[in-house]
Design a protein around this motif. Structure first.
Motif, PDB file in Angstrom:
ATOM      1  N   PHE A  20      41.558  62.122  78.390  1.00  0.00           N
ATOM      2  CA  PHE A  20      41.455  60.967  77.522  1.00  0.00           C
ATOM      3  C   PHE A  20      41.468  59.714  78.365  1.00  0.00           C
ATOM      4  O   PHE A  20      42.099  59.634  79.409  1.00  0.00           O
ATOM      5  N   VAL A  37      43.133  50.177  73.923  1.00  0.00           N
ATOM      6  CA  VAL A  37      44.536  49.772  73.924  1.00  0.00           C
ATOM      7  C   VAL A  37      44.635  48.293  74.283  1.00  0.00           C
ATOM      8  O   VAL A  37      43.743  47.741  74.927  1.00  0.00           O
ATOM      9  N   ARG A  97      40.781  46.523  75.144  1.00  0.00           N
ATOM     10  CA  ARG A  97      40.024  46.098  73.954  1.00  0.00           C
ATOM     11  C   ARG A  97      38.872  45.181  74.349  1.00  0.00           C
ATOM     12  O   ARG A  97      37.833  45.179  73.706  1.00  0.00           O
ATOM     13  N   LEU A 106      41.840  55.540  78.500  1.00  0.00           N
ATOM     14  CA  LEU A 106      42.346  54.321  77.904  1.00  0.00           C
ATOM     15  C   LEU A 106      41.448  53.189  78.376  1.00  0.00           C
ATOM     16  O   LEU A 106      41.127  53.110  79.556  1.00  0.00           O
ATOM     17  N   TYR A 128      35.900  47.275  75.160  1.00  0.00           N
ATOM     18  CA  TYR A 128      35.230  47.766  73.948  1.00  0.00           C
ATOM     19  C   TYR A 128      34.431  46.666  73.264  1.00  0.00           C
ATOM     20  O   TYR A 128      33.351  46.902  72.752  1.00  0.00           O
ATOM     21  N   LEU A 160      38.294  62.051  75.117  1.00  0.00           N
ATOM     22  CA  LEU A 160      38.630  61.159  74.010  1.00  0.00           C
ATOM     23  C   LEU A 160      38.893  59.790  74.612  1.00  0.00           C
ATOM     24  O   LEU A 160      39.607  59.669  75.606  1.00  0.00           O
ATOM     25  N   THR A 161      38.312  58.752  74.045  1.00  0.00           N
ATOM     26  CA  THR A 161      38.502  57.399  74.546  1.00  0.00           C
ATOM     27  C   THR A 161      39.226  56.562  73.501  1.00  0.00           C
ATOM     28  O   THR A 161      38.849  56.570  72.336  1.00  0.00           O
ATOM     29  N   CYS A 162      40.253  55.835  73.941  1.00  0.00           N
ATOM     30  CA  CYS A 162      41.073  55.035  73.034  1.00  0.00           C
ATOM     31  C   CYS A 162      41.181  53.602  73.528  1.00  0.00           C
ATOM     32  O   CYS A 162      41.540  53.369  74.685  1.00  0.00           O
TER      33      CYS A 162
END
Length: 63
Positions: A46, A9, A51, A48, A54, A5-7
């Motif tokens: 996961f 931050v 931003r 992190l 991304y 899972l990639t989030c």
């Protein structure tokens, strides 16, 4: 079976401190500038990512 899972931050450094305090194990081999990868014993991971990282992925997809 592995699960990733990639989030995104705002601060990878601050989120890394938080997730380490929760007991997640940082995987330095899969981490790098602007990213941190954590793994559990059950094979779940996961990531992190900043931003900015991304935003650059979205810009590359638009090109």
């Amino acid at each position: 079976m592995s699960f990733f899972l990639t989030c995104p931050v705002e601060s990878v450094e601050r989120a890394t401190v938080f997730d380490t305090a929760l007991g997640w194990t940082l995987n330095p081999e899969m981490s790098g500038p602007g990213t941190a990868c954590f793994a559990s014993e059950s094979g779940q991971h996961f990531m992190l990512g900043s931003r900015e990282a991304y935003a650059s992925v979205g810009a590359a997809a638009d090109a």
